[in-house]
Design a protein around this motif. Structure first.
Motif, PDB file in Angstrom:
ATOM      1  N   PHE A 145       0.823  -1.206   0.000  1.00 16.25           N
ATOM      2  CA  PHE A 145       0.000   0.000   0.000  1.00 16.25           C
ATOM      3  C   PHE A 145       0.863   1.264   0.000  1.00 16.25           C
ATOM      4  O   PHE A 145       0.478   2.282  -0.584  1.00 16.25           O
ATOM      5  CB  PHE A 145      -0.951  -0.001   1.202  1.00 16.25           C
ATOM      6  N   HIS A 146       2.038   1.196   0.620  1.00 15.13           N
ATOM      7  CA  HIS A 146       2.939   2.348   0.573  1.00 15.13           C
ATOM      8  C   HIS A 146       3.454   2.575  -0.848  1.00 15.13           C
ATOM      9  O   HIS A 146       3.556   3.719  -1.309  1.00 15.13           O
ATOM     10  CB  HIS A 146       4.110   2.138   1.531  1.00 15.13           C
ATOM     11  N   LEU A 147       3.777   1.482  -1.544  1.00 14.72           N
ATOM     12  CA  LEU A 147       4.206   1.614  -2.941  1.00 14.72           C
ATOM     13  C   LEU A 147       3.082   2.159  -3.813  1.00 14.72           C
ATOM     14  O   LEU A 147       3.318   2.974  -4.711  1.00 14.72           O
ATOM     15  CB  LEU A 147       4.677   0.258  -3.472  1.00 14.72           C
ATOM     16  N   LEU A 148       1.853   1.696  -3.562  1.00 21.39           N
ATOM     17  CA  LEU A 148       0.709   2.242  -4.307  1.00 21.39           C
ATOM     18  C   LEU A 148       0.569   3.742  -4.063  1.00 21.39           C
ATOM     19  O   LEU A 148       0.335   4.526  -4.998  1.00 21.39           O
ATOM     20  CB  LEU A 148      -0.578   1.522  -3.895  1.00 21.39           C
ATOM     21  N   ILE A 180       7.499  -5.240  -7.795  1.00 24.12           N
ATOM     22  CA  ILE A 180       6.816  -6.105  -6.833  1.00 24.12           C
ATOM     23  C   ILE A 180       5.583  -6.754  -7.463  1.00 24.12           C
ATOM     24  O   ILE A 180       5.224  -7.894  -7.127  1.00 24.12           O
ATOM     25  CB  ILE A 180       6.444  -5.326  -5.554  1.00 24.12           C
ATOM     26  N   LEU A 181       4.952  -6.069  -8.406  1.00 24.82           N
ATOM     27  CA  LEU A 181       3.835  -6.676  -9.132  1.00 24.82           C
ATOM     28  C   LEU A 181       4.328  -7.829 -10.009  1.00 24.82           C
ATOM     29  O   LEU A 181       3.642  -8.852 -10.142  1.00 24.82           O
ATOM     30  CB  LEU A 181       3.116  -5.635  -9.982  1.00 24.82           C
ATOM     31  N   SER A 204      12.326 -19.750  -8.586  1.00 27.13           N
ATOM     32  CA  SER A 204      13.697 -19.252  -8.728  1.00 27.13           C
ATOM     33  C   SER A 204      13.721 -17.933  -9.506  1.00 27.13           C
ATOM     34  O   SER A 204      14.513 -17.037  -9.199  1.00 27.13           O
ATOM     35  CB  SER A 204      14.576 -20.301  -9.417  1.00 27.13           C
ATOM     36  N   LEU A 205      12.842 -17.788 -10.498  1.00 28.96           N
ATOM     37  CA  LEU A 205      12.757 -16.518 -11.236  1.00 28.96           C
ATOM     38  C   LEU A 205      12.292 -15.386 -10.327  1.00 28.96           C
ATOM     39  O   LEU A 205      12.806 -14.261 -10.397  1.00 28.96           O
ATOM     40  CB  LEU A 205      11.801 -16.656 -12.424  1.00 28.96           C
ATOM     41  N   GLY A 206      11.322 -15.685  -9.474  1.00 27.63           N
ATOM     42  CA  GLY A 206      10.880 -14.690  -8.513  1.00 27.63           C
ATOM     43  C   GLY A 206      11.981 -14.288  -7.548  1.00 27.63           C
ATOM     44  O   GLY A 206      12.047 -13.137  -7.101  1.00 27.63           O
ATOM     45  N   ARG A 207      12.853 -15.246  -7.252  1.00 25.22           N
ATOM     46  CA  ARG A 207      13.980 -14.965  -6.348  1.00 25.22           C
ATOM     47  C   ARG A 207      14.971 -13.992  -6.969  1.00 25.22           C
ATOM     48  O   ARG A 207      15.506 -13.107  -6.296  1.00 25.22           O
ATOM     49  CB  ARG A 207      14.665 -16.289  -5.999  1.00 25.22           C
ATOM     50  N   VAL A 208      15.258 -14.136  -8.257  1.00 26.32           N
ATOM     51  CA  VAL A 208      16.302 -13.324  -8.892  1.00 26.32           C
ATOM     52  C   VAL A 208      15.758 -12.050  -9.541  1.00 26.32           C
ATOM     53  O   VAL A 208      16.542 -11.191  -9.936  1.00 26.32           O
ATOM     54  CB  VAL A 208      17.076 -14.144  -9.949  1.00 26.32           C
ATOM     55  N   ALA A 209      14.430 -11.937  -9.655  1.00 28.27           N
ATOM     56  CA  ALA A 209      13.861 -10.798 -10.394  1.00 28.27           C
ATOM     57  C   ALA A 209      14.251  -9.460  -9.785  1.00 28.27           C
ATOM     58  O   ALA A 209      14.463  -8.484 -10.503  1.00 28.27           O
ATOM     59  CB  ALA A 209      12.337 -10.926 -10.456  1.00 28.27           C
ATOM     60  N   GLY A 210      14.345  -9.400  -8.472  1.00 24.89           N
ATOM     61  CA  GLY A 210      14.636  -8.126  -7.817  1.00 24.89           C
ATOM     62  C   GLY A 210      16.063  -7.972  -7.351  1.00 24.89           C
ATOM     63  O   GLY A 210      16.367  -7.024  -6.601  1.00 24.89           O
ATOM     64  N   GLU A 211      16.968  -8.851  -7.757  1.00 25.77           N
ATOM     65  CA  GLU A 211      18.363  -8.760  -7.325  1.00 25.77           C
ATOM     66  C   GLU A 211      19.027  -7.528  -7.942  1.00 25.77           C
ATOM     67  O   GLU A 211      18.929  -7.290  -9.145  1.00 25.77           O
ATOM     68  CB  GLU A 211      19.136 -10.017  -7.713  1.00 25.77           C
ATOM     69  N   THR A 212      19.709  -6.779  -7.101  1.00 28.84           N
ATOM     70  CA  THR A 212      20.375  -5.558  -7.570  1.00 28.84           C
ATOM     71  C   THR A 212      21.888  -5.708  -7.628  1.00 28.84           C
ATOM     72  O   THR A 212      22.514  -5.363  -8.636  1.00 28.84           O
ATOM     73  CB  THR A 212      20.022  -4.377  -6.647  1.00 28.84           C
ATOM     74  N   ALA A 213      22.490  -6.217  -6.553  1.00 28.94           N
ATOM     75  CA  ALA A 213      23.949  -6.277  -6.470  1.00 28.94           C
ATOM     76  C   ALA A 213      24.589  -7.081  -7.606  1.00 28.94           C
ATOM     77  O   ALA A 213      25.555  -6.608  -8.223  1.00 28.94           O
ATOM     78  CB  ALA A 213      24.372  -6.842  -5.113  1.00 28.94           C
ATOM     79  N   PRO A 214      24.084  -8.298  -7.929  1.00 29.42           N
ATOM     80  CA  PRO A 214      24.716  -9.036  -9.026  1.00 29.42           C
ATOM     81  C   PRO A 214      24.666  -8.301 -10.362  1.00 29.42           C
ATOM     82  O   PRO A 214      25.627  -8.318 -11.126  1.00 29.42           O
ATOM     83  CB  PRO A 214      23.913 -10.341  -9.086  1.00 29.42           C
ATOM     84  N   ILE A 215      23.540  -7.609 -10.626  1.00 34.63           N
ATOM     85  CA  ILE A 215      23.405  -6.887 -11.893  1.00 34.63           C
ATOM     86  C   ILE A 215      24.281  -5.636 -11.899  1.00 34.63           C
ATOM     87  O   ILE A 215      24.858  -5.259 -12.920  1.00 34.63           O
ATOM     88  CB  ILE A 215      21.933  -6.517 -12.144  1.00 34.63           C
ATOM     89  N   LEU A 216      24.388  -4.997 -10.727  1.00 33.80           N
ATOM     90  CA  LEU A 216      25.198  -3.786 -10.635  1.00 33.80           C
ATOM     91  C   LEU A 216      26.664  -4.077 -10.930  1.00 33.80           C
ATOM     92  O   LEU A 216      27.360  -3.256 -11.537  1.00 33.80           O
ATOM     93  CB  LEU A 216      25.053  -3.193  -9.232  1.00 33.80           C
ATOM     94  N   PHE A 217      27.130  -5.255 -10.540  1.00 27.59           N
ATOM     95  CA  PHE A 217      28.521  -5.634 -10.778  1.00 27.59           C
ATOM     96  C   PHE A 217      28.762  -6.179 -12.185  1.00 27.59           C
ATOM     97  O   PHE A 217      29.915  -6.290 -12.606  1.00 27.59           O
ATOM     98  CB  PHE A 217      28.956  -6.703  -9.767  1.00 27.59           C
ATOM     99  N   THR A 218      27.701  -6.542 -12.885  1.00 29.92           N
ATOM    100  CA  THR A 218      27.895  -7.238 -14.162  1.00 29.92           C
ATOM    101  C   THR A 218      27.235  -6.532 -15.348  1.00 29.92           C
ATOM    102  O   THR A 218      27.827  -6.443 -16.427  1.00 29.92           O
ATOM    103  CB  THR A 218      27.331  -8.669 -14.078  1.00 29.92           C
ATOM    104  N   LEU A 247       4.549 -13.787 -10.637  1.00 36.19           N
ATOM    105  CA  LEU A 247       5.279 -15.058 -10.643  1.00 36.19           C
ATOM    106  C   LEU A 247       4.817 -15.950  -9.492  1.00 36.19           C
ATOM    107  O   LEU A 247       4.608 -17.154  -9.669  1.00 36.19           O
ATOM    108  CB  LEU A 247       6.783 -14.799 -10.545  1.00 36.19           C
ATOM    109  N   SER A 248       4.653 -15.364  -8.309  1.00 41.74           N
ATOM    110  CA  SER A 248       4.201 -16.146  -7.154  1.00 41.74           C
ATOM    111  C   SER A 248       2.776 -16.650  -7.355  1.00 41.74           C
ATOM    112  O   SER A 248       2.450 -17.789  -6.996  1.00 41.74           O
ATOM    113  CB  SER A 248       4.281 -15.293  -5.877  1.00 41.74           C
TER     114      SER A 248
END
Length: 265
Positions: free
Chosen positions: A21-24, A246-247, A187-201, A252-253
């Motif tokens: 609700f805060h994001l909305l 988050i949507l 597993s896709l839901g797990r990696v969808a919001g990852e920031t650090a791995p993408i920031l480094f690569t 995915l969930s």
């Protein structure tokens, strides 16, 4: 005690409700046609969108899917159908340890294995880092799903003289197909919001990606850059991007729940 159990269950769900609700509240007003179709504007200019970041996130997830899922599923098949108990115990232990490795470490691994040899950030490097995170998760879920297939199926097929590899591909995998899809979506839901791995690569980009050897935009990176920006318009778009992300994880969930319920029926 029943009331206490219900209260504890509500307390578990309450943070998700508050975050959503805060994001909305903060980001819904910035969701418009331009947000989904336009490129980001230069810093200080109002308007623009995150079209390249949305497409980039989907592209990175697709790359991780192609690189990580086959290895994870084949590893799970080995654990379930072919491996010895001693070997399996070590592989399971290794997979469980890898599941607990912080994502930033996978970003450093992707940087060392892909970014440095290729001498530049790229979409391929980002997909590889996300694939590293997916592999142990897919491996463990695949094994658990295949173990649930009744042994009577295997015994009946062997009694008919069907080769072992055909039993695995035509009977075991088909029977457990929905469970395998569920594990992949998790597993896709797990990696969808990852920031650090993408920031480094993958590093990020303000333009469209035209090659796997070029840096690529992604929602987590764009949200990070916009969140620390001194400009109010970019801050609002960061909230909108977080809402879209988050949507995406929610969809995915929900897909996992739908497939699981169909599997149960």
């Amino acid at each position: 005690m029943s009331a206490l159990a219900v209260l504890c269950a509500l307390l578990v769900v309450l943070p998700l409700i508050l975050v959503f609700f805060h994001l909305l509240k903060m980001g819904f007003s910035s969701l418009n046609w331009n947000f989904f179709t336009k490129l980001p504007k230069p810093a200080g200019e109002e308007g623009g969108g995150m079209a390249n970041a949305i497409v980039g996130t989907i592209e990175l997830m697709g790359l991780a899917l192609v690189m990580g899922v086959p290895i994870g599923i084949l590893g799970g098949i080995y654990l379930s159908e072919y491996g010895s108990e001693k070997t399996n115990s070590w592989i399971r232990f290794g997979a469980d340890v890898l599941n607990g490795v912080p994502s930033i470490v996978w970003g450093l691994v992707g940087y060392a294995l892909a970014v440095m040899p290729m001498q530049g950030y790229s979409a391929f490097s980002g997909g590889l880092a996300l694939a590293f995170i997916m592999i142990p998760m897919v491996l463990r879920t695949t094994e658990e799903v295949l173990v649930l297939v009744p042994n009577a199926y295997r015994e009946a097929a062997m009694a008919l003289g069907i080769p072992r590899w055909k039993i695995t591909t035509n009977i075991i995998l088909r029977t457990a197909f929905k469970g395998l899809v569920t594990g992949v979506l998790l597993s896709l839901g797990r990696v969808a919001g990852e920031t650090a791995p993408i920031l480094f690569t993958a590093l990020g980009s303000s333009d469209w990606n035209h090659s796997l050897k070029e840096p690529i935009a992604a929602l987590p990176i764009q949200i990070y850059y916009y969140a620390i920006s001194p400009f109010e318009d970019q801050n609002r778009q960061a909230w909108a991007g977080a809402l879209v992300l988050i949507l995406l994880v929610f969809l995915l969930s929900a897909s996992v729940r739908f497939i699981s319920s169909r599997r149960g029926k």
